[in-house]
Design a protein around this motif. Structure first.
Motif, PDB file in Angstrom:
ATOM      1  N   VAL A  34       0.807  -1.125  -0.290  1.00  0.00           N
ATOM      2  CA  VAL A  34      -0.129   0.179  -0.009  1.00  0.00           C
ATOM      3  C   VAL A  34       1.027   1.180   0.154  1.00  0.00           C
ATOM      4  O   VAL A  34       1.965   1.093   0.685  1.00  0.00           O
ATOM      5  CB  VAL A  34      -1.057  -0.042   1.196  1.00  0.00           C
ATOM      6  N   LYS A  35       0.324   2.249  -0.480  1.00  0.00           N
ATOM      7  CA  LYS A  35       1.161   3.569  -0.535  1.00  0.00           C
ATOM      8  C   LYS A  35       0.044   4.749  -0.654  1.00  0.00           C
ATOM      9  O   LYS A  35      -0.924   4.677  -1.457  1.00  0.00           O
ATOM     10  CB  LYS A  35       1.769   3.591  -1.933  1.00  0.00           C
ATOM     11  N   CYS A  36       0.320   5.657   0.370  1.00  0.00           N
ATOM     12  CA  CYS A  36      -0.547   6.911   0.286  1.00  0.00           C
ATOM     13  C   CYS A  36      -0.290   7.902  -0.782  1.00  0.00           C
ATOM     14  O   CYS A  36       0.978   7.930  -1.166  1.00  0.00           O
ATOM     15  CB  CYS A  36      -0.304   7.808   1.561  1.00  0.00           C
ATOM     16  N   ALA A  37      -1.280   8.567  -1.446  1.00  0.00           N
ATOM     17  CA  ALA A  37      -0.933   9.464  -2.469  1.00  0.00           C
ATOM     18  C   ALA A  37      -1.988  10.270  -2.871  1.00  0.00           C
ATOM     19  O   ALA A  37      -3.256  10.181  -2.141  1.00  0.00           O
ATOM     20  CB  ALA A  37      -0.581   8.554  -4.015  1.00  0.00           C
ATOM     21  N   SER A  52       0.416  10.388   6.289  1.00  0.00           N
ATOM     22  CA  SER A  52       0.854  11.711   6.723  1.00  0.00           C
ATOM     23  C   SER A  52       1.299  12.301   5.721  1.00  0.00           C
ATOM     24  O   SER A  52       2.412  12.174   5.063  1.00  0.00           O
ATOM     25  CB  SER A  52       1.985  11.261   7.820  1.00  0.00           C
ATOM     26  N   CYS A  53       0.753  13.760   5.448  1.00  0.00           N
ATOM     27  CA  CYS A  53       1.119  14.548   4.281  1.00  0.00           C
ATOM     28  C   CYS A  53       1.127  16.091   4.859  1.00  0.00           C
ATOM     29  O   CYS A  53       0.481  16.161   5.689  1.00  0.00           O
ATOM     30  CB  CYS A  53      -0.175  14.465   3.191  1.00  0.00           C
ATOM     31  N   ASN A  54       1.692  16.601   4.006  1.00  0.00           N
ATOM     32  CA  ASN A  54       2.263  18.241   4.314  1.00  0.00           C
ATOM     33  C   ASN A  54       1.493  19.185   3.449  1.00  0.00           C
ATOM     34  O   ASN A  54       1.480  20.233   3.465  1.00  0.00           O
ATOM     35  CB  ASN A  54       3.647  18.335   4.199  1.00  0.00           C
ATOM     36  N   HIS A  55       0.133  18.643   3.009  1.00  0.00           N
ATOM     37  CA  HIS A  55      -1.004  19.633   2.245  1.00  0.00           C
ATOM     38  C   HIS A  55      -2.195  18.949   2.170  1.00  0.00           C
ATOM     39  O   HIS A  55      -2.233  17.545   2.452  1.00  0.00           O
ATOM     40  CB  HIS A  55      -0.188  19.738   0.736  1.00  0.00           C
ATOM     41  N   LEU A  56      -3.320  19.748   1.735  1.00  0.00           N
ATOM     42  CA  LEU A  56      -4.290  19.204   1.855  1.00  0.00           C
ATOM     43  C   LEU A  56      -4.958  19.112   0.170  1.00  0.00           C
ATOM     44  O   LEU A  56      -4.872  19.898  -0.522  1.00  0.00           O
ATOM     45  CB  LEU A  56      -5.282  20.162   2.382  1.00  0.00           C
ATOM     46  N   THR A  57      -5.623  17.868  -0.167  1.00  0.00           N
ATOM     47  CA  THR A  57      -6.061  17.621  -1.330  1.00  0.00           C
ATOM     48  C   THR A  57      -6.910  16.372  -1.358  1.00  0.00           C
ATOM     49  O   THR A  57      -7.467  16.001  -0.418  1.00  0.00           O
ATOM     50  CB  THR A  57      -4.906  17.451  -2.530  1.00  0.00           C
ATOM     51  N   TYR A  58      -6.887  15.666  -2.476  1.00  0.00           N
ATOM     52  CA  TYR A  58      -7.684  14.266  -2.472  1.00  0.00           C
ATOM     53  C   TYR A  58      -6.760  13.239  -2.301  1.00  0.00           C
ATOM     54  O   TYR A  58      -5.620  12.861  -2.992  1.00  0.00           O
ATOM     55  CB  TYR A  58      -8.230  14.062  -3.895  1.00  0.00           C
ATOM     56  N   PHE A  59      -6.714  12.405  -1.148  1.00  0.00           N
ATOM     57  CA  PHE A  59      -6.028  11.462  -0.897  1.00  0.00           C
ATOM     58  C   PHE A  59      -6.759   9.988  -0.946  1.00  0.00           C
ATOM     59  O   PHE A  59      -7.834   9.750  -1.032  1.00  0.00           O
ATOM     60  CB  PHE A  59      -5.608  11.631   0.762  1.00  0.00           C
ATOM     61  N   ALA A  60      -5.839   9.104  -1.266  1.00  0.00           N
ATOM     62  CA  ALA A  60      -6.266   7.750  -1.301  1.00  0.00           C
ATOM     63  C   ALA A  60      -5.178   6.624  -0.870  1.00  0.00           C
ATOM     64  O   ALA A  60      -3.841   7.398  -0.934  1.00  0.00           O
ATOM     65  CB  ALA A  60      -6.858   7.351  -2.578  1.00  0.00           C
ATOM     66  N   VAL A  61      -5.170   5.678  -0.653  1.00  0.00           N
ATOM     67  CA  VAL A  61      -4.263   4.592  -0.512  1.00  0.00           C
ATOM     68  C   VAL A  61      -3.997   3.536  -1.611  1.00  0.00           C
ATOM     69  O   VAL A  61      -5.100   2.836  -2.025  1.00  0.00           O
ATOM     70  CB  VAL A  61      -4.523   3.784   0.828  1.00  0.00           C
ATOM     71  N   LEU A  62      -3.055   3.459  -2.308  1.00  0.00           N
ATOM     72  CA  LEU A  62      -2.969   2.524  -3.644  1.00  0.00           C
ATOM     73  C   LEU A  62      -2.723   1.121  -3.149  1.00  0.00           C
ATOM     74  O   LEU A  62      -2.076   1.065  -2.307  1.00  0.00           O
ATOM     75  CB  LEU A  62      -1.805   3.256  -4.525  1.00  0.00           C
TER      76      LEU A  62
END
Length: 509
Positions: A165-168, A198-208
């Protein structure tokens, strides 16, 4: 749901039907419309005057709520679905302060879950965990956080050990006509029961799920990176020296072998240079620049493979076929093949936009570079090398046997064993035999193969320099010995043997 939202929901249904055709522009229209509706609620006091409001669109569930910045603490926001809290969002105080501007005592946030991954088509056709995407809206752009926001995905079922899995985040490119899942600014943590982004910005997130990139341990990736950069740097320097020496030799005398060697060194020089520049240029997040350097590196790689094959073909004419091997405009035809054939797949791939950012992932982070984004083109590249490697391996085996036979026919074994070794190793460098290590990159052999591949092939240019230096060093000192051996060979086989022996010396000098 209010009447206005019901009307918007009907509009979204018609847009979603177009989005299902995998048009990034149409899908972005749907996503942007929902985000705009949430933002309007955040800023419109008549639309939202309560502490909390739920929003439901087709394939979307969201919450808009107030928070007090004076509390000076982060917000924990659960996203319920069917009475379960399967996603939890933590908005840090730094993010809230950026949004409020340190002026308002009371502010609002909006978070939501898209339950239809078809709304987010991408170039890699990625598979998303639970088929969902999380959106966060604070009314203003939030980026470059030092205290990252976190999104925790609780798994209904535990992940299997072989599932990666990978956050993107969904990243629009080429003026919004294409999109990729980009992991820049995000880190992935967790275990079988949960995944934390854990991300340093706001947008549309998902787990690949099972991202289409290599996944390595952090220590392995760090070691391979150092090995590759140091090796390529060393090779780049020594290839420059070899090319300079070939240029001087070319002004004095030039034969077919010298021209081929020079072209191979030039292709390797370009390959090492583009590799060293790649990650640095990828950090600029310029899509056009990334595609250019990816295409150039792909071209130099294919050129390197092609010149390996031409080295083998020339060696075949020189050592095996020998007679009746004259080809009109030989050098010109080789140059057209060596530099022209690789250009065809590169031009096609570039016209079809098959270049972009590629990530090599670890458990904690990933390293991005500009490379191929289409697996089919990568498979073609591997197949192209496989065909040339098979041909080179056959020629290498045949010529190695012939070299040993000729050497031992002319002198005692003890006096020539070292020279035989130098000849065979030099031939292996010219034919790219060490690149065959890539075929062992699977299962338990993956990590050792990657280390061997990185060490041997990043230093390939340095090995070519050693071959050139060794040939130049021994050329003068062996002239008398070579003459004696030639006279001896002529006594036993006055025709073909001397031609082959001369061919060996001509080729490797």
């Amino acid at each position: 749901m209010s009447e206005s939202l019901q009307k918007q929901d009907k509009d979204f249904l018609s847009k979603i039907s177009k989005c299902d055709k995998k048009s990034v522009e149409q899908c972005n229209d749907v996503v942007s419309s929902i985000s705009k509706a949430i933002k309007n609620i955040l800023t419109d006091k008549t639309a939202f005057n309560g502490p909390k409001k739920e929003i439901n669109f087709t394939g979307f569930y969201g919450i808009v709520a107030k928070y007090n910045i004076t509390d000076k603490k982060p917000l924990l926001i659960p996203l319920p679905l069917q009475d379960t809290h399967s996603v939890e969002i933590k908005l840090t105080l730094e993010a809230l302060q950026q949004a409020s501007g340190h002026n308002n005592d009371s502010s609002q946030y909006g978070v939501g879950r898209f339950l239809n991954s078809n709304l987010f088509p991408d170039e890699q056709n990625s598979s998303l965990l639970s088929d969902e995407v999380i959106a966060i809206e604070l009314g203003s752009p939030i980026s470059d956080l030092t205290d990252n926001i976190t999104i925790t995905f609780y798994h209904a079922d535990t992940l299997q050990e072989n599932v990666l899995v990978k956050c993107a985040f969904w990243d629009l490119i080429q003026n919004g006509t294409k999109a990729i899942w980009n992991d820049s600014g995000c880190q992935t943590f967790g275990d079988k029961n949960k995944t934390v982004c854990s991300c340093n910005h706001l947008t549309y997130f998902a787990v690949l799920m099972n991202p289409n990139n290599i996944t390595l341990s952090a220590s392995t990736l760090k070691a391979l990176t150092y090995i590759s950069y140091i090796g390529c740097g060393v090779s780049l320097f020594f290839l420059g020296v070899v090319l300079f020496m070939y240029f001087i030799l070319w002004k004095q005398k030039s034969d077919d072998s010298t021209t081929i060697h020079q072209s191979l060194c030039s292709a390797l020089f370009l390959l090492n240079l583009t590799f060293l520049l790649n990650e640095w240029l990828a950090s600029y997040n310029n899509d056009g620049l990334c595609q250019f350097i990816a295409a150039l590196m792909h071209y130099s790689l294919l050129c390197t493979f092609t010149w390996f094959g031409i080295e083998a073909f020339h060696l075949y004419l020189l050592m095996i076929k020998v007679f009746n091997s004259f080809i009109k405009h030989y050098r010109m035809k080789l140059s057209l093949a060596g530099w022209g054939i690789p250009a065809v797949p590169v031009i096609l791939s570039r016209s079809l936009n098959k270049y972009g950012k590629y990530s090599i992932s670890t458990e904690q982070k990933s390293v991005s570079m500009c490379w191929l984004t289409e697996p089919a083109v990568l498979y073609f590249t591997i197949g192209y090398f496989a065909v040339l490697f098979l041909f080179n391996a056959v020629i290498f085996t045949k010529v190695t046997v012939k070299v040993v036979q000729l050497r031992r026919a002319g002198a005692p074994k003890k006096s020539i064993s070292r020279r035989e070794l130098h000849t065979v190793l030099g031939m292996a460098c010219l034919l790219g035999i060490t690149w065959g290590v890539m075929f062992f990159n699977f299962g338990p052999l993956q990590e050792p193969a990657l280390y061997a591949f990185s060490i041997l092939n990043s230093l390939h240019g340095f090995f070519l320099f050693l071959r050139y230096w060794n040939s130049a060093k021994t050329r003068r000192s062996t002239e008398k010995l070579d003459q004696t051996r030639t006279d001896t060979v002529l006594t036993s086989n006055p025709t073909s043997t001397v031609v082959n022996e001369t061919g060996i010396e001509t080729y490797f000098e």
